[in-house]
Write a protein that holds these residues in place. Structure first.
Motif, PDB file in Angstrom:
ATOM      1  N   ILE A   3       0.857  -1.183   0.000  1.00  0.00           N
ATOM      2  CA  ILE A   3       0.000   0.000   0.000  1.00  0.00           C
ATOM      3  C   ILE A   3       0.892   1.232   0.000  1.00  0.00           C
ATOM      4  CG2 ILE A   3      -1.716   1.315   1.291  1.00  0.00           C
ATOM      5  CD1 ILE A   3      -2.685  -1.360   2.434  1.00  0.00           C
ATOM      6  N   ASN A   4       0.612   2.152  -0.887  1.00  0.00           N
ATOM      7  CA  ASN A   4       1.366   3.396  -0.981  1.00  0.00           C
ATOM      8  C   ASN A   4       0.388   4.536  -0.798  1.00  0.00           C
ATOM      9  OD1 ASN A   4       3.035   5.512  -1.529  1.00  0.00           O
ATOM     10  ND2 ASN A   4       3.598   4.850  -3.576  1.00  0.00           N
ATOM     11  N   LYS A   5       0.158   4.950   0.441  1.00  0.00           N
ATOM     12  CA  LYS A   5      -0.806   6.008   0.754  1.00  0.00           C
ATOM     13  C   LYS A   5      -0.223   6.882   1.853  1.00  0.00           C
ATOM     14  CE  LYS A   5      -5.558   6.879   1.089  1.00  0.00           C
ATOM     15  NZ  LYS A   5      -6.104   7.195  -0.183  1.00  0.00           N
ATOM     16  N   VAL A   6      -0.308   8.204   1.667  1.00  0.00           N
ATOM     17  CA  VAL A   6       0.229   9.167   2.612  1.00  0.00           C
ATOM     18  C   VAL A   6      -0.844  10.193   2.924  1.00  0.00           C
ATOM     19  CG1 VAL A   6       1.963  10.959   2.938  1.00  0.00           C
ATOM     20  CG2 VAL A   6       2.540   8.924   1.668  1.00  0.00           C
ATOM     21  N   MET A   7      -0.980  10.551   4.202  1.00  0.00           N
ATOM     22  CA  MET A   7      -1.887  11.621   4.611  1.00  0.00           C
ATOM     23  C   MET A   7      -1.124  12.503   5.596  1.00  0.00           C
ATOM     24  SD  MET A   7      -5.425   9.373   4.742  1.00  0.00           S
ATOM     25  CE  MET A   7      -5.825   9.808   6.327  1.00  0.00           C
ATOM     26  N   ILE A   8      -0.987  13.780   5.255  1.00  0.00           N
ATOM     27  CA  ILE A   8      -0.284  14.720   6.128  1.00  0.00           C
ATOM     28  C   ILE A   8      -1.063  16.025   6.225  1.00  0.00           C
ATOM     29  CG2 ILE A   8       2.008  13.770   5.663  1.00  0.00           C
ATOM     30  CD1 ILE A   8       2.497  16.126   3.775  1.00  0.00           C
ATOM     31  N   THR A   9      -0.892  16.711   7.330  1.00  0.00           N
ATOM     32  CA  THR A   9      -1.397  18.074   7.459  1.00  0.00           C
ATOM     33  C   THR A   9      -0.246  18.938   7.943  1.00  0.00           C
ATOM     34  OG1 THR A   9      -2.130  17.788   9.748  1.00  0.00           O
ATOM     35  CG2 THR A   9      -3.747  17.364   8.020  1.00  0.00           C
ATOM     36  N   GLY A  10      -0.167  20.125   7.422  1.00  0.00           N
ATOM     37  CA  GLY A  10       0.892  21.036   7.821  1.00  0.00           C
ATOM     38  C   GLY A  10       0.793  22.346   7.079  1.00  0.00           C
ATOM     39  N   ASN A  11       1.826  23.161   7.219  1.00  0.00           N
ATOM     40  CA  ASN A  11       1.857  24.484   6.594  1.00  0.00           C
ATOM     41  C   ASN A  11       2.828  24.477   5.423  1.00  0.00           C
ATOM     42  OD1 ASN A  11       0.129  25.420   8.572  1.00  0.00           O
ATOM     43  ND2 ASN A  11       1.796  26.103   9.886  1.00  0.00           N
ATOM     44  N   LEU A  12       2.477  25.226   4.371  1.00  0.00           N
ATOM     45  CA  LEU A  12       3.374  25.351   3.231  1.00  0.00           C
ATOM     46  C   LEU A  12       4.637  26.094   3.663  1.00  0.00           C
ATOM     47  CD1 LEU A  12       0.880  24.433   1.592  1.00  0.00           C
ATOM     48  CD2 LEU A  12       1.600  26.062  -0.143  1.00  0.00           C
ATOM     49  N   THR A  13       5.790  25.562   3.275  1.00  0.00           N
ATOM     50  CA  THR A  13       7.072  26.153   3.667  1.00  0.00           C
ATOM     51  C   THR A  13       7.518  27.242   2.714  1.00  0.00           C
ATOM     52  OG1 THR A  13       8.278  24.474   2.420  1.00  0.00           O
ATOM     53  CG2 THR A  13       7.836  24.020   4.748  1.00  0.00           C
ATOM     54  N   ARG A  14       6.929  27.292   1.539  1.00  0.00           N
ATOM     55  CA  ARG A  14       7.287  28.292   0.527  1.00  0.00           C
ATOM     56  C   ARG A  14       6.103  28.476  -0.418  1.00  0.00           C
ATOM     57  NH1 ARG A  14       9.744  23.420  -0.733  1.00  0.00           N
ATOM     58  NH2 ARG A  14       9.295  22.622  -2.818  1.00  0.00           N
ATOM     59  N   ASP A  15       6.137  29.547  -1.189  1.00  0.00           N
ATOM     60  CA  ASP A  15       5.104  29.729  -2.202  1.00  0.00           C
ATOM     61  C   ASP A  15       5.239  28.617  -3.240  1.00  0.00           C
ATOM     62  OD1 ASP A  15       3.884  32.007  -1.156  1.00  0.00           O
ATOM     63  OD2 ASP A  15       5.299  33.350  -2.166  1.00  0.00           O
ATOM     64  N   PRO A  16       4.114  28.104  -3.743  1.00  0.00           N
ATOM     65  CA  PRO A  16       4.188  27.034  -4.736  1.00  0.00           C
ATOM     66  C   PRO A  16       4.830  27.508  -6.035  1.00  0.00           C
ATOM     67  CG  PRO A  16       1.903  27.512  -4.137  1.00  0.00           C
ATOM     68  CD  PRO A  16       2.760  28.464  -3.399  1.00  0.00           C
ATOM     69  N   GLU A  17       5.493  26.578  -6.716  1.00  0.00           N
ATOM     70  CA  GLU A  17       6.133  26.877  -7.994  1.00  0.00           C
ATOM     71  C   GLU A  17       5.365  26.166  -9.096  1.00  0.00           C
ATOM     72  OE1 GLU A  17      10.211  25.616  -7.731  1.00  0.00           O
ATOM     73  OE2 GLU A  17      10.405  26.498  -5.738  1.00  0.00           O
ATOM     74  N   LEU A  18       4.810  26.930 -10.040  1.00  0.00           N
ATOM     75  CA  LEU A  18       4.051  26.376 -11.159  1.00  0.00           C
ATOM     76  C   LEU A  18       4.915  26.409 -12.406  1.00  0.00           C
ATOM     77  CD1 LEU A  18       1.277  25.344 -12.198  1.00  0.00           C
ATOM     78  CD2 LEU A  18       0.749  27.720 -12.758  1.00  0.00           C
ATOM     79  N   ARG A  19       4.982  25.280 -13.103  1.00  0.00           N
ATOM     80  CA  ARG A  19       5.699  25.224 -14.373  1.00  0.00           C
ATOM     81  C   ARG A  19       4.945  24.285 -15.299  1.00  0.00           C
ATOM     82  NH1 ARG A  19       9.232  20.670 -14.436  1.00  0.00           N
ATOM     83  NH2 ARG A  19       9.310  19.661 -12.414  1.00  0.00           N
ATOM     84  N   ALA A  20       5.356  24.258 -16.548  1.00  0.00           N
ATOM     85  CA  ALA A  20       4.698  23.410 -17.541  1.00  0.00           C
ATOM     86  C   ALA A  20       5.748  22.618 -18.300  1.00  0.00           C
ATOM     87  CB  ALA A  20       3.880  24.254 -18.504  1.00  0.00           C
ATOM     88  N   THR A  21       5.381  21.403 -18.691  1.00  0.00           N
ATOM     89  CA  THR A  21       6.265  20.578 -19.510  1.00  0.00           C
ATOM     90  C   THR A  21       6.164  21.050 -20.959  1.00  0.00           C
ATOM     91  OG1 THR A  21       4.561  18.931 -19.959  1.00  0.00           O
ATOM     92  CG2 THR A  21       5.915  18.595 -17.993  1.00  0.00           C
ATOM     93  N   SER A  23       4.935  19.486 -23.356  1.00  0.00           N
ATOM     94  CA  SER A  23       3.638  19.104 -23.912  1.00  0.00           C
ATOM     95  C   SER A  23       2.483  19.915 -23.328  1.00  0.00           C
ATOM     96  CB  SER A  23       3.389  17.610 -23.667  1.00  0.00           C
ATOM     97  OG  SER A  23       3.294  17.355 -22.278  1.00  0.00           O
ATOM     98  N   GLY A  24       2.780  20.809 -22.379  1.00  0.00           N
ATOM     99  CA  GLY A  24       1.736  21.660 -21.811  1.00  0.00           C
ATOM    100  C   GLY A  24       1.167  21.178 -20.489  1.00  0.00           C
ATOM    101  N   MET A  25       1.645  20.055 -19.955  1.00  0.00           N
ATOM    102  CA  MET A  25       1.150  19.570 -18.659  1.00  0.00           C
ATOM    103  C   MET A  25       1.629  20.489 -17.553  1.00  0.00           C
ATOM    104  SD  MET A  25       0.522  16.425 -16.389  1.00  0.00           S
ATOM    105  CE  MET A  25       0.273  15.351 -17.676  1.00  0.00           C
ATOM    106  N   GLN A  26       0.694  20.945 -16.718  1.00  0.00           N
ATOM    107  CA  GLN A  26       1.011  21.834 -15.607  1.00  0.00           C
ATOM    108  C   GLN A  26       1.537  21.008 -14.430  1.00  0.00           C
ATOM    109  OE1 GLN A  26       0.540  25.303 -15.619  1.00  0.00           O
ATOM    110  NE2 GLN A  26       0.147  25.017 -17.793  1.00  0.00           N
ATOM    111  N   ILE A  27       2.581  21.524 -13.757  1.00  0.00           N
ATOM    112  CA  ILE A  27       3.166  20.873 -12.581  1.00  0.00           C
ATOM    113  C   ILE A  27       3.304  21.918 -11.488  1.00  0.00           C
ATOM    114  CG2 ILE A  27       5.161  19.654 -11.659  1.00  0.00           C
ATOM    115  CD1 ILE A  27       5.763  18.746 -14.533  1.00  0.00           C
ATOM    116  N   LEU A  28       2.734  21.630 -10.320  1.00  0.00           N
ATOM    117  CA  LEU A  28       2.816  22.529  -9.173  1.00  0.00           C
ATOM    118  C   LEU A  28       3.612  21.827  -8.081  1.00  0.00           C
ATOM    119  CD1 LEU A  28       1.809  25.233  -7.923  1.00  0.00           C
ATOM    120  CD2 LEU A  28      -0.029  23.894  -6.889  1.00  0.00           C
TER     121      LEU A  28
END
Length: 170
Positions: A3-21, A23-28
């Motif tokens: 089983i590969n399942k993770v559940m966490i709660t916490g605070n973001l350590t930095r602003d998210p970084e959005l980029r695209a491949t 082929s146009g796939m968005q990655i955050l």
């Protein structure tokens, strides 16, 4: 079976970084700080030790989530672990373990204020329409007003007194 399942709660350590491949796939990509609580051997006091977890969101959700997440946001993340390794430019082998996000719930309002209350799914239950569109398929699509009370469940009658544990075949 594994089983590969993770559940966490916490605070973001930095602003998210959005980029695209290409082929146009968005990655955050973003990091979440999760505390581990341990007793200090010298003082006997409990202390928090942070763990920093890298998280990744793929596809159309990535762009939408990038507009609402910022450093300090409290989130609940559910996903699976992925291990990556590569050759570093300066030589040597590097590796990391990250969470591929399947589900993300907002636990604080913009600006880091606590939102929601227990039993309401955190901030997701109070999310305005714009947040509901971000989390299509998530629990966050609940309306901002109180839902009607659920119908009373029928009372179950106990089994007859002549049934004993020895009679159950397992």
């Amino acid at each position: 079976m594994s089983i590969n399942k993770v559940m966490i709660t916490g605070n973001l350590t930095r602003d998210p970084e959005l980029r695209a491949t290409g082929s146009g796939m968005q990655i955050l990509q973003f990091g979440v700080a999760v505390n581990d609580r341990r007793r200090n051997q010298q003082t006997g006091e409990w202390e928090d030790y942070p763990n920093f977890v890298d998280c990744v969101v793929f596809g159309s959700r990535a762009e939408a989530l990038s507009r609402f997440l910022s450093k300090g946001s409290k989130v609940a993340v559910e996903g699976k672990l992925r291990y990556s390794s590569w050759e570093a430019k300066e030589g040597g082998r590097r590796s990391k373990l990250e969470v591929i996000v399947d589900d993300l719930d907002f636990l604080s309002q913009r600006g880091g204020q606590q939102g929601g209350s227990q039993g309401q799914g955190g901030y997701a239950a109070q999310a305005p329409q714009q947040y509901s569109q971000v989390n299509q398929g998530y629990q966050a699509s609940a309306p901002a007003y109180a839902a009607p009370a659920p119908a009373a469940r029928p009372v179950q009658t106990p089994p007859p007194a002549d049934v004993y544990d020895e009679d159950i075949p397992f």
